[in-house]
Design a protein around this motif. Structure first.
Motif, PDB file in Angstrom:
ATOM      1  N   GLY A   1       0.808  -1.211   0.000  1.00 14.15           N
ATOM      2  CA  GLY A   1       0.000   0.000   0.000  1.00 14.15           C
ATOM      3  C   GLY A   1       0.840   1.259   0.000  1.00 14.15           C
ATOM      4  N   LEU A   2       2.043   1.180  -0.562  1.00 15.65           N
ATOM      5  CA  LEU A   2       2.945   2.323  -0.586  1.00 15.65           C
ATOM      6  C   LEU A   2       3.014   2.981  -1.956  1.00 15.65           C
ATOM      7  N   THR A   3       2.043   2.706  -2.802  1.00 18.56           N
ATOM      8  CA  THR A   3       2.019   3.338  -4.121  1.00 18.56           C
ATOM      9  C   THR A   3       0.887   4.348  -4.168  1.00 18.56           C
ATOM     10  N   GLY A   4       0.906   5.172  -5.169  1.00 12.53           N
ATOM     11  CA  GLY A   4      -0.119   6.195  -5.310  1.00 12.53           C
ATOM     12  C   GLY A   4      -1.444   5.633  -5.789  1.00 12.53           C
ATOM     13  N   ALA A   5      -2.481   6.415  -5.576  1.00 14.89           N
ATOM     14  CA  ALA A   5      -3.815   6.050  -6.055  1.00 14.89           C
ATOM     15  C   ALA A   5      -4.144   6.953  -7.249  1.00 14.89           C
ATOM     16  N   PRO A   6      -4.076   6.413  -8.465  1.00 11.49           N
ATOM     17  CA  PRO A   6      -4.336   7.271  -9.620  1.00 11.49           C
ATOM     18  C   PRO A   6      -5.824   7.600  -9.752  1.00 11.49           C
ATOM     19  N   ASP A   7      -6.079   8.773 -10.253  1.00 11.04           N
ATOM     20  CA  ASP A   7      -7.450   9.206 -10.522  1.00 11.04           C
ATOM     21  C   ASP A   7      -7.496   9.615 -11.988  1.00 11.04           C
ATOM     22  N   GLU A   8      -8.167   8.810 -12.803  1.00 12.69           N
ATOM     23  CA  GLU A   8      -8.237   9.080 -14.229  1.00 12.69           C
ATOM     24  C   GLU A   8      -9.676   9.365 -14.612  1.00 12.69           C
ATOM     25  N   SER A   9      -9.865  10.502 -15.218  1.00 12.81           N
ATOM     26  CA  SER A   9     -11.186  10.884 -15.693  1.00 12.81           C
ATOM     27  C   SER A   9     -11.009  11.555 -17.049  1.00 12.81           C
ATOM     28  N   GLY A  10     -11.336  10.821 -18.087  1.00 19.09           N
ATOM     29  CA  GLY A  10     -11.146  11.356 -19.422  1.00 19.09           C
ATOM     30  C   GLY A  10      -9.679  11.529 -19.719  1.00 19.09           C
ATOM     31  N   SER A  11      -9.261  12.714 -20.085  1.00 23.57           N
ATOM     32  CA  SER A  11      -7.854  12.967 -20.387  1.00 23.57           C
ATOM     33  C   SER A  11      -7.079  13.447 -19.163  1.00 23.57           C
ATOM     34  N   LYS A  12      -7.754  13.681 -18.052  1.00 19.43           N
ATOM     35  CA  LYS A  12      -7.082  14.137 -16.829  1.00 19.43           C
ATOM     36  C   LYS A  12      -6.540  12.944 -16.051  1.00 19.43           C
ATOM     37  N   ARG A  13      -5.276  13.048 -15.649  1.00 16.33           N
ATOM     38  CA  ARG A  13      -4.656  12.009 -14.837  1.00 16.33           C
ATOM     39  C   ARG A  13      -3.962  12.693 -13.671  1.00 16.33           C
ATOM     40  N   ARG A  14      -4.243  12.251 -12.458  1.00 17.40           N
ATOM     41  CA  ARG A  14      -3.610  12.837 -11.279  1.00 17.40           C
ATOM     42  C   ARG A  14      -3.535  11.792 -10.174  1.00 17.40           C
ATOM     43  N   GLU A  15      -2.712  12.068  -9.203  1.00 16.31           N
ATOM     44  CA  GLU A  15      -2.547  11.192  -8.043  1.00 16.31           C
ATOM     45  C   GLU A  15      -3.375  11.735  -6.887  1.00 16.31           C
ATOM     46  N   LYS A  16      -3.973  10.830  -6.118  1.00 17.85           N
ATOM     47  CA  LYS A  16      -4.807  11.245  -4.993  1.00 17.85           C
ATOM     48  C   LYS A  16      -4.212  10.829  -3.655  1.00 17.85           C
ATOM     49  N   GLY A  17      -2.916  10.606  -3.617  1.00 17.87           N
ATOM     50  CA  GLY A  17      -2.290  10.210  -2.361  1.00 17.87           C
ATOM     51  C   GLY A  17      -2.029   8.721  -2.329  1.00 17.87           C
ATOM     52  N   LEU A  18      -1.884   8.170  -1.137  1.00 23.47           N
ATOM     53  CA  LEU A  18      -1.598   6.748  -0.992  1.00 23.47           C
ATOM     54  C   LEU A  18      -2.822   5.905  -1.296  1.00 23.47           C
ATOM     55  N   ALA A  19      -2.580   4.775  -1.927  1.00 27.20           N
ATOM     56  CA  ALA A  19      -3.659   3.824  -2.173  1.00 27.20           C
ATOM     57  C   ALA A  19      -4.001   3.130  -0.857  1.00 27.20           C
ATOM     58  N   ARG A  20      -5.248   2.923  -0.607  1.00 27.86           N
ATOM     59  CA  ARG A  20      -5.657   2.228   0.619  1.00 27.86           C
ATOM     60  C   ARG A  20      -5.895   0.754   0.344  1.00 27.86           C
ATOM     61  N   ALA A  21      -5.518   0.301  -0.849  1.00 27.00           N
ATOM     62  CA  ALA A  21      -5.790  -1.070  -1.237  1.00 27.00           C
ATOM     63  C   ALA A  21      -4.794  -2.058  -0.647  1.00 27.00           C
ATOM     64  N   GLY A  22      -3.656  -1.594  -0.172  1.00 27.31           N
ATOM     65  CA  GLY A  22      -2.629  -2.488   0.333  1.00 27.31           C
ATOM     66  C   GLY A  22      -2.875  -2.917   1.768  1.00 27.31           C
ATOM     67  N   ASN A  23      -1.934  -3.654   2.289  1.00 24.85           N
ATOM     68  CA  ASN A  23      -1.984  -4.150   3.655  1.00 24.85           C
ATOM     69  C   ASN A  23      -1.637  -3.003   4.616  1.00 24.85           C
ATOM     70  N   ALA A  24      -2.576  -2.599   5.426  1.00 21.16           N
ATOM     71  CA  ALA A  24      -2.394  -1.445   6.310  1.00 21.16           C
ATOM     72  C   ALA A  24      -1.306  -1.694   7.347  1.00 21.16           C
ATOM     73  N   ARG A  25      -1.206  -2.907   7.859  1.00 22.57           N
ATOM     74  CA  ARG A  25      -0.176  -3.201   8.861  1.00 22.57           C
ATOM     75  C   ARG A  25       1.220  -3.112   8.262  1.00 22.57           C
ATOM     76  N   VAL A  26       1.368  -3.620   7.052  1.00 25.25           N
ATOM     77  CA  VAL A  26       2.669  -3.544   6.399  1.00 25.25           C
ATOM     78  C   VAL A  26       3.010  -2.090   6.102  1.00 25.25           C
ATOM     79  N   ARG A  27       2.029  -1.313   5.633  1.00 24.92           N
ATOM     80  CA  ARG A  27       2.264   0.097   5.311  1.00 24.92           C
ATOM     81  C   ARG A  27       2.701   0.873   6.551  1.00 24.92           C
ATOM     82  N   ARG A  28       1.980   0.730   7.647  1.00 23.68           N
ATOM     83  CA  ARG A  28       2.347   1.433   8.878  1.00 23.68           C
ATOM     84  C   ARG A  28       3.702   0.976   9.400  1.00 23.68           C
ATOM     85  N   GLY A  29       3.953  -0.321   9.332  1.00 25.43           N
ATOM     86  CA  GLY A  29       5.232  -0.853   9.792  1.00 25.43           C
ATOM     87  C   GLY A  29       6.400  -0.354   8.964  1.00 25.43           C
TER      88      GLY A  29
END
Length: 100
Positions: free
Chosen positions: A6-34
């Motif tokens: 869970g240490l990668t970015g969370a992309p937000d793609e809408s049409g031709s706009k691409r931006r990052e919205k911070g950390l992805a919450r999809a990963g293992n939270a314990r590993v990320r915090r550790g």
């Protein structure tokens, strides 16, 4: 590896706009915090390593937001370096190892 932690970015793609919205919450939270806690500890105890020098070079301005966002980047790099150490036995550059 970083995606699982869970240490990668969370992309937000809408049409031709691409931006990052911070950390992805999809990963293992314990590993990320550790890994983030390990990165802070790594800063304190491995001052001569290449990763710590990389971090210090980019955070010389002292702004809090810069340090917080770069600690996640350092945690990601540290995870990759530790994975390389486990799989190939190649220690990260500048890290002092003690015998057990």
């Amino acid at each position: 590896m970083a995606r699982h932690a869970g240490l990668t970015g969370a992309p937000d793609e809408s049409g031709s706009k691409r931006r990052e919205k911070g950390l992805a919450r999809a990963g293992n939270a314990r590993v990320r915090r550790g890994m983030i806690q390990l990165a802070w500890r790594f800063l304190m105890f491995q001052k001569e390593s290449a990763l710590v020098q990389w971090y210090r070079a980019r955070t010389t301005d002292g702004r809090r937001g810069t340090r917080k966002s770069l600690i996640v980047a350092m945690a990601r790099k540290l995870l990759i370096e530790l994975w390389r150490f486990v799989t190939t036995g190649q220690a990260p550059a500048g890290v002092e190892m003690r015998s057990a």
